[in-house]
Design an enzyme around this catalytic site. Structure first.
Site, PDB file in Angstrom:
ATOM      1  N   PRO A  45      22.004 101.795  16.192  1.00 12.14           N
ATOM      2  CA  PRO A  45      21.846 101.525  17.615  1.00 12.14           C
ATOM      3  C   PRO A  45      23.044 100.756  18.168  1.00 12.14           C
ATOM      4  CG  PRO A  45      20.490 100.014  16.317  1.00 12.14           C
ATOM      5  CD  PRO A  45      21.087 100.986  15.351  1.00 12.14           C
ATOM      6  N   ASP A  46      23.302 100.896  19.467  1.00 14.40           N
ATOM      7  CA  ASP A  46      24.297 100.001  20.067  1.00 14.40           C
ATOM      8  C   ASP A  46      23.617  98.642  20.259  1.00 14.40           C
ATOM      9  OD1 ASP A  46      22.811 100.196  22.377  1.00 14.40           O
ATOM     10  OD2 ASP A  46      24.197 101.534  23.397  1.00 14.40           O
ATOM     11  N   PHE A  47      24.350  97.669  20.758  1.00 11.63           N
ATOM     12  CA  PHE A  47      23.764  96.328  20.835  1.00 11.63           C
ATOM     13  C   PHE A  47      22.957  96.118  22.111  1.00 11.63           C
ATOM     14  CE2 PHE A  47      27.065  94.007  17.955  1.00 11.63           C
ATOM     15  CZ  PHE A  47      26.585  94.720  16.881  1.00 11.63           C
ATOM     16  N   ARG A  48      23.476  96.637  23.220  1.00 17.26           N
ATOM     17  CA  ARG A  48      22.969  96.146  24.499  1.00 17.26           C
ATOM     18  C   ARG A  48      22.032  97.066  25.260  1.00 17.26           C
ATOM     19  NH1 ARG A  48      27.965  94.193  23.605  1.00 17.26           N
ATOM     20  NH2 ARG A  48      28.104  91.951  23.435  1.00 17.26           N
ATOM     21  N   ASN A 119      33.893  98.917  15.770  1.00 21.41           N
ATOM     22  CA  ASN A 119      32.678  99.028  14.969  1.00 21.41           C
ATOM     23  C   ASN A 119      32.797  98.236  13.674  1.00 21.41           C
ATOM     24  OD1 ASN A 119      31.757 100.615  16.977  1.00 21.41           O
ATOM     25  ND2 ASN A 119      31.980 102.551  15.897  1.00 21.41           N
ATOM     26  N   ASP A 121      30.570  99.004  11.163  1.00 17.26           N
ATOM     27  CA  ASP A 121      29.697  99.746  10.255  1.00 17.26           C
ATOM     28  C   ASP A 121      30.408 100.431   9.086  1.00 17.26           C
ATOM     29  OD1 ASP A 121      30.858 102.082  11.419  1.00 17.26           O
ATOM     30  OD2 ASP A 121      29.280 102.166  12.931  1.00 17.26           O
ATOM     31  N   HIS A 138      36.926  93.859  15.395  1.00 19.13           N
ATOM     32  CA  HIS A 138      35.848  92.859  15.340  1.00 19.13           C
ATOM     33  C   HIS A 138      35.371  92.645  13.909  1.00 19.13           C
ATOM     34  CE1 HIS A 138      35.102  94.076  19.809  1.00 19.13           C
ATOM     35  NE2 HIS A 138      36.168  93.357  19.653  1.00 19.13           N
TER      36      HIS A 138
HETATM   37  P1  CNA Z   1      29.068  99.723  24.059  1.00 19.83           P
HETATM   38  O1  CNA Z   1      29.444  98.685  25.050  1.00 19.83           O
HETATM   39  O2  CNA Z   1      27.644  99.776  23.603  1.00 19.83           O
HETATM   40  O3  CNA Z   1      29.520 101.128  24.665  1.00 19.83           O
HETATM   41  C1  CNA Z   1      29.217 102.350  24.042  1.00 19.83           C
HETATM   42  C2  CNA Z   1      29.792 103.459  24.882  1.00 19.83           C
HETATM   43  O4  CNA Z   1      29.604 104.666  24.193  1.00 19.83           O
HETATM   44  C3  CNA Z   1      29.150 103.614  26.251  1.00 19.83           C
HETATM   45  O5  CNA Z   1      30.146 103.899  27.213  1.00 19.83           O
HETATM   46  C4  CNA Z   1      28.207 104.810  26.059  1.00 19.83           C
HETATM   47  O6  CNA Z   1      28.030 105.563  27.234  1.00 19.83           O
HETATM   48  C5  CNA Z   1      28.969 105.598  25.032  1.00 19.83           C
HETATM   49  N1  CNA Z   1      28.123 106.418  24.158  1.00 19.83           N
HETATM   50  C6  CNA Z   1      26.978 106.082  23.519  1.00 19.83           C
HETATM   51  N2  CNA Z   1      26.545 107.085  22.738  1.00 19.83           N
HETATM   52  C7  CNA Z   1      27.447 108.097  22.890  1.00 19.83           C
HETATM   53  C8  CNA Z   1      27.565 109.407  22.358  1.00 19.83           C
HETATM   54  N3  CNA Z   1      26.687 109.894  21.488  1.00 19.83           N
HETATM   55  N4  CNA Z   1      28.611 110.167  22.759  1.00 19.83           N
HETATM   56  C9  CNA Z   1      29.529 109.695  23.631  1.00 19.83           C
HETATM   57  N5  CNA Z   1      29.461 108.472  24.161  1.00 19.83           N
HETATM   58  C10 CNA Z   1      28.452 107.671  23.792  1.00 19.83           C
HETATM   59  O7  CNA Z   1      29.925  99.604  22.717  1.00 19.83           O
HETATM   60  P2  CNA Z   1      31.426  99.133  22.510  1.00 19.83           P
HETATM   61  O8  CNA Z   1      31.775  99.474  21.117  1.00 19.83           O
HETATM   62  O9  CNA Z   1      32.307  99.554  23.616  1.00 19.83           O
HETATM   63  O10 CNA Z   1      31.224  97.548  22.622  1.00 19.83           O
HETATM   64  C11 CNA Z   1      31.855  96.718  21.830  1.00 19.83           C
HETATM   65  C12 CNA Z   1      30.940  95.946  20.843  1.00 19.83           C
HETATM   66  C13 CNA Z   1      29.730  96.692  20.327  1.00 19.83           C
HETATM   67  C14 CNA Z   1      31.726  95.666  19.621  1.00 19.83           C
HETATM   68  O11 CNA Z   1      31.808  94.289  19.431  1.00 19.83           O
HETATM   69  C15 CNA Z   1      31.027  96.310  18.427  1.00 19.83           C
HETATM   70  O12 CNA Z   1      31.167  95.530  17.273  1.00 19.83           O
HETATM   71  C16 CNA Z   1      29.635  96.352  18.847  1.00 19.83           C
HETATM   72  N6  CNA Z   1      28.743  97.316  18.113  1.00 19.83           N
HETATM   73  C17 CNA Z   1      29.133  97.998  16.998  1.00 19.83           C
HETATM   74  C18 CNA Z   1      28.254  98.866  16.358  1.00 19.83           C
HETATM   75  C19 CNA Z   1      28.693  99.587  15.123  1.00 19.83           C
HETATM   76  O13 CNA Z   1      29.436  99.086  14.325  1.00 19.83           O
HETATM   77  N7  CNA Z   1      28.243 100.849  14.966  1.00 19.83           N
HETATM   78  C20 CNA Z   1      26.980  99.061  16.840  1.00 19.83           C
HETATM   79  C21 CNA Z   1      26.605  98.347  17.980  1.00 19.83           C
HETATM   80  C22 CNA Z   1      27.496  97.494  18.608  1.00 19.83           C
END
Ligand code: CNA
Length: 278
Positions: A45-48, A119, A121, A138
């Protein structure tokens, strides 16, 4: 895109024109910038996000506020919530997406200058992108050390502790051990600052799955030269990409966008074969 601005490098601001540029061999130093959106289809999942995001699902950890789970001052006093989360997120439980394999494909073709990821992960690593090609802005679960004496801690041991829901302690000073994920209140890795002007050398910039809201990462696409094509593969338009003379928008799901781009380059079969082996 602003139709009044003429492209300077590409023959048009379309996926086809971008593929033509890539196939011509002119894109030989590609920088890729990624975020949580490239891993959501892997099941992380994303965080927010209000309902599905990690922060919304942390109530069971009894945190004073959701972000405390990644706060270094809180962790010192109470490391359990972070380790409960690490138990769920620890690498090995999720399979890289075809988007991760696309980055690997660029590396295999000798075209990847650097991957900047937000990321934590490690899915880029699991897809086979080499350590020296990745800047984990990060941090990540790839390394761990003592928060007091900075002594590195063995990977097999932290893995075992996390599996058993135990909290690892430094062998030298008994301090708390933590994966080198950048917590609130911690500095970003030196490698980020050492490489942050690298996009200036790129001949193509690919931004995928990020909202480009977290600084200083969000400034990276703006470090490219003016005539350098930038492509955004994301659900939504972000970071002003689309306003540059050679910006291409591929909006929608990133796995789909990557497949369309690979197909236009004639690389789709190769990409799918690479992903199937991952
Ligand atoms: P965010 O702010 O959650 O943005 C995610 C972006 O991706 C948004 O613009 C969404 O519209 C877009 N999106 C989501 N799913 C899809 C998809 N399937 N296809 C295309 N676009 C998509 O996340 P950011 O990474 O920009 O924010 C930065 C933070 C989130 C960092 O500090 C990370 O460490 C942190 N994070 C990391 C993970 C991980 O490692 N997988 C998970 C959750 C959060």
């Amino acid at each position: 895109v602003d139709e009044s601005v003429l492209p300077r490098t590409l023959s048009g601001r379309t996926l086809e024109a971008l593929a033509e540029y890539m196939k011509s061999g002119k894109a030989s130093k590609i920088v890729v910038m990624t975020g949580a959106g490239i891993s959501t289809s892997a099941g992380i999942p994303d965080f927010r996000s209000p309902e599905t995001g990690l922060y919304a699902n942390l109530a069971r950890l009894n945190l004073p506020y959701a972000e405390a789970v990644f706060d270094i001052a809180y962790f010192r006093e109470n490391p359990e919530p972070f380790y409960a989360l690490a138990h769920e997120l620890y690498p090995g439980k999720f399979r890289p997406t075809i988007t991760h394999s696309f980055i690997r494909l660029l590396q295999d073709k000798g075209l990847l200058l650097k991957l900047f990821t937000q990321n934590i992960d490690c899915l880029e690593r699991e897809a086979g992108v080499d350590d020296d090609k990745i800047i984990e802005a990060h941090g990540s679960f790839a390394r761990q050390s003592c928060i007091d004496c900075n002594q590195p801690y063995p990977e097999e041991e932290i893995k075992r502790h996390i599996e058993n829901k135990e909290i690892p302690r430094c062998h030298h000073c008994k301090g708390l051990v933590k994966p080198e994920i950048v917590f609130f209140g911690e500095k970003m890795p030196a490698t980020f600052f050492q490489n942050q002007s690298l996009p200036m050398q790129a001949d193509l910039c690919i931004v995928m799955g990020t909202s480009l809201t977290v600084q200083p990462f969000a400034s990276l696409p703006g470090m490219t030269r003016e005539q350098t094509p930038r492509v955004l593969i994301n659900k939504e338009r972000v970071g002003g990409i689309g306003s540059g003379s050679d910006d291409v928008l591929i909006l929608g799901d990133c796995d789909e966008g990557v497949k369309r781009l690979a197909e236009a380059c004639g690389w789709l079969e190769e990409l799918e074969a690479l992903w199937a082996k991952t």
